[in-house]
Design an enzyme around this catalytic site. Structure first.
Site, PDB file in Angstrom:
ATOM      1  N   SER A 564       0.847  -1.189   0.000  1.00  0.00           N
ATOM      2  CA  SER A 564       0.000   0.000   0.000  1.00  0.00           C
ATOM      3  C   SER A 564       0.887   1.244   0.000  1.00  0.00           C
ATOM      4  O   SER A 564       1.659   1.436  -0.928  1.00  0.00           O
ATOM      5  CB  SER A 564      -0.969  -0.044   1.182  1.00  0.00           C
ATOM      6  N   ASP A 650      -9.823  -3.410  -5.718  1.00  0.00           N
ATOM      7  CA  ASP A 650      -9.293  -2.542  -4.678  1.00  0.00           C
ATOM      8  C   ASP A 650      -9.788  -1.113  -4.892  1.00  0.00           C
ATOM      9  O   ASP A 650      -9.607  -0.546  -5.973  1.00  0.00           O
ATOM     10  CB  ASP A 650      -7.764  -2.576  -4.707  1.00  0.00           C
ATOM     11  N   HIS A 685      -8.477  -4.588  -1.359  1.00  0.00           N
ATOM     12  CA  HIS A 685      -7.203  -4.073  -0.866  1.00  0.00           C
ATOM     13  C   HIS A 685      -6.465  -5.090  -0.007  1.00  0.00           C
ATOM     14  O   HIS A 685      -5.237  -5.138  -0.009  1.00  0.00           O
ATOM     15  CB  HIS A 685      -7.455  -2.794  -0.066  1.00  0.00           C
TER      16      HIS A 685
END
Length: 718
Positions: A564, A650, A685
């Site tokens: 991320s 995501d 995600h």
């Protein structure tokens, strides 16, 4: 070394697209990869998946071995330590062969009984009631995520939300626990959680705007249909809205926050149709949180804040108390200390629990209100001591305000996670459960240490290191260096079953606590964001150089990993110092950062301006981000092997970022090292759902890491 060099990656077509801001024009040839509804985009992603699978096929046996190791070390049929709330003990359990947890409760036989039932892996507790079996809910879906599960105060109603796509848009449902029937009330596209009123006749939930920002709180009257009442809306796109309640269950709370400013609204839980009132008006740059406590016999709000007092800003936060009927009448409870970052203060009927960190280490201190006459002084807070200094420690599940003991969670690199009860009066810690690690795990076989690297500007960077005892310290070893460094998130040493598959093969694991995180206090965060963001990247590079200079490893044996915002770190590091690593693993990587932060219509962008700056309106921020954003700064140089992992659904970091980055790397890299992209086609995600699928994914990643560190060699080509 990869053995399938005769395989070539699919080549993305180049379609020039100009982006001009502040007099700078960037020609983006891969922006067309943004549209996941375009069959050509899907074909490209599937082609990359096939290329990645072919290039890693020689690791299939190792992947199976690692999956087997994770499985063999995990007690598949297991149960959490029950937590008391109201008339029930609540817990979750897993069953061998099933992907998801089963949420349960059982009745409390004696109101004075605060000792949880003994955890048993094989048999349900007496009187068990299944609240929700996620395995049943997940049937027929490739992906499943539970967004929230909340029982009303009277124990009669369950609110729960699910996501079967991975885009974090949840469907909220209600269950009558007295008869097990689901209500017809179904609310789609919620933000996840729900909060009950004291009378269990109303439930509060949130919805999101087009940019995925939770912006509105609604009140739903159980059984009254779908004409819900909007009780709060936040129009400012910089602010997210959250909903909760105090542990005492006396107040409902709405929290509104940007990255640097917050405001809290409260409402008595027994007056659910009333008006929420602000505890303190929002002031730009001032953050605060609120809890309810009874101190000195009066109802007080406990306010953790970073406001200014006597001309000095409480950068590392201070704590005030104020009467609930006059929150402006504040007095100091705990003063600001530049060496101590206050993170939270939890209030119980008989205790106040202070969570803070000092010198990159998490701490807990507790004040027993029963032994204090009036308002506790700082000296009344006594620190809890744990076995290992390098650890993860904090409050665990403590849903009951009147609990006579405090539930604490503890773990370290070498200690499996423990759940403990603390007797505040005596200081005694009682072990309720230690995470089972099957196969004869012995913590003394492993060693954890703390070292400090020195950044280019002289700043000392803490490193947390774990290795298997017996690894030859006289010669460099295979090493995995992990970093994050954003959002003031602290990454503390914690136990991992899967990591044993690395450690037992001689890999040293290192956490780099770089600036942009929160390990060393607010200044550590402030010096790794906006116009100081590059410190995050150079800190990681300097940590890697320290590990080489100290002969922990060599560049040929070191892999870097981050996900991320940590994926942004990976992209920047690959550009800055590709020669330092023999592999870079980037999960859901935020590598097209400038493109995303320039587009207010994308999820999360506007609220992110406090973290990265606003390049849309500020030319200095634009130039600074332009100078480090990984995608724009890929150039013709010999990149190391790179594995990028992303998910099609995501909503936090769009799959587009990894897809574009890999296309540009494959185009420009001057080395023969493979640049690989793996896209989960039905996940969000957090990646795939279901524990067995997650173990398979972890095994895929670890096998690649082991290959790139040289801890294992790939089999020779057939």
């Amino acid at each position: 070394m990869d053995v399938t060099t005769d395989v070539t990656a699919p080549v993305a077509k180049k379609v020039p697209s100009e982006r001009t801001h502040h007099g700078d024009t960037f020609v983006d040839h891969y922006e067309w990869l943004r549209d996941k509804n375009d069959p050509e985009v899907i074909a490209y992603l599937e082609g990359q998946n096939a290329f990645t699978e072919t290039h890693t096929a020689q690791l299939d046996g190792l992947r199976k071995d690692i999956f087997g190791e994770i499985k063999s070390r995990t007690q598949e049929t297991d149960m959490s330590v029950p937590s008391r709330r109201g008339r029930y003990w609540y817990y979750a359990r897993t069953e061998e062969g099933k992907q998801y947890a089963i949420r349960c409760r059982c009745p409390i036989a004696d109101d004075d009984d605060w000792t949880p039932p003994e955890v048993t892996a094989d048999e349900p507790l007496t009187g068990e009631e299944i609240l929700l079996d996620a395995n049943v809910e997940a049937e027929g879906h490739d992906f499943f995520s539970l967004g929230g599960l909340t029982v009303s105060d009277d124990g009669n109603w369950l609110a729960y939300s699910t996501d079967v796509i991975g885009d974090e848009r949840y469907t909220l449902r209600f269950k009558d626990l007295r008869n097990g029937e689901l209500l017809d009330d179904v609310i789609a596209n919620t933000a996840g959680g729900a909060v009950w009123s004291a009378d269990a006749k109303h439930v509060f939930y949130q919805t999101v705007d087009d940019a995925w920002r939770p912006d509105t709180v609604w009140r739903h009257d159980i059984g009254a249909g779908r004409d819900d009442v909007r009780v709060f809306h936040e129009p400012d796109e910089r602010f997210w809205v959250g909903m909760g309640s105090t542990r005492s269950d006396k107040y409902l709370m709405i929290g509104v926050g940007s990255k640097i400013t917050t405001e809290v609204y409260v409402l008595a839980a027994d007056d659910p149709t009333g008006e929420f009132r602000s505890v303190a008006p929002r002031v730009d740059g001032v953050e605060y949180s609120v809890e309810h406590a009874v101190i000195g016999g009066t109802d007080q709000f406990v306010i953790v804040h970073n406001d200014v007092r006597d001309g000095v800003k409480a950068e590392n936060f201070a704590i005030d108390i104020a009467p609930v009927d006059d929150p402006t009448n504040r007095r100091e409870l705990i003063a600001h200390d530049p060496e101590r970052r206050i993170e939270d203060l939890d209030a119980f009927r008989d205790y106040l629990v202070l969570s803070y960190r000092r010198a990159a280490l998490p701490k807990l201190a507790i004040a027993d209100l029963r032994g204090v006459d009036g308002v506790p002084a700082p000296a009344d807070f006594h620190e809890v001591e744990f076995r290992e200094e390098l650890c993860s420690a904090g409050l665990a599940a403590n849903p009951e305000w009147a609990t006579p003991k405090l539930r604490i969670g503890y773990g370290s690199f070498v200690d499996p996670t423990e759940v403990l009860d603390l007797d505040v009066a005596t200081g005694d810690l009682t072990l309720l459960k230690r995470q089972p690690v099957l196969g004869g795990y012995d913590a003394t076989d492993y060693v954890q240490t703390r070292e400090w690297a020195t950044a280019v500007d002289g700043t000392r960077i803490p490193l947390s290191i774990v290795r298997r005892k017996g690894v030859d310290e006289t010669r460099p070893a295979p090493l995995l260096l992990y970093g994050y460094g954003s959002y003031e998130t602290s990454i503390d040493p914690s136990f991992s079953v899967s990591r044993l598959s690395l450690l037992d093969r001689g890999v040293v694991f290192v956490l780099a606590h770089i600036r942009g995180g929160g390990e060393m206090g607010r200044y550590w965060y402030d010096n790794g964001k906006t116009l100081t963001k590059k410190n995050t990247f150079t800190d990681f590079v300097d940590a890697a150089r320290h590990l080489v200079d100290a002969q922990w490893t060599t560049p040929q044996q070191m892999v870097a990993e981050g996900g991320s915002a940590g994926g942004l770190l990976m992209g920047a590091v690959a550009n800055l110092a590709p020669e330092l690593f023999n592999g870079v693993l980037a999960s859901v990587p935020f590598v097209d950062a400038l493109t995303s932060i320039l587009d207010p219509s994308l999820p999360l962008t506007v609220i992110e301006w406090d973290e990265w700056g606003n390049p849309l309106h500020d030319p200095d921020v634009y130039a600074y981000m332009r100078s480090y954003s990984p995608y724009e700064n890929v150039e013709a140089k010999p990149y190391p092997p790179i594995l990028a992992l992303t998910s099609l659904n995501d909503t936090r970091v769009l799959f587009t970022e990894a897809a574009k980055w890999v296309a540009r790397l494959q185009e420009l890299s001057t080395s023969d090292n493979p640049i690989l992209l793996k896209t989960e086609m039905s996940a969000g995600h957090g990646g795939v759902s279901g524990r067995y699928k997650q173990w398979e994914e972890v095994a895929f990643e670890l096998a690649w890491i082991l290959q790139q560190t040289g801890a294992v060699s790939p089999p020779p080509p057939e």
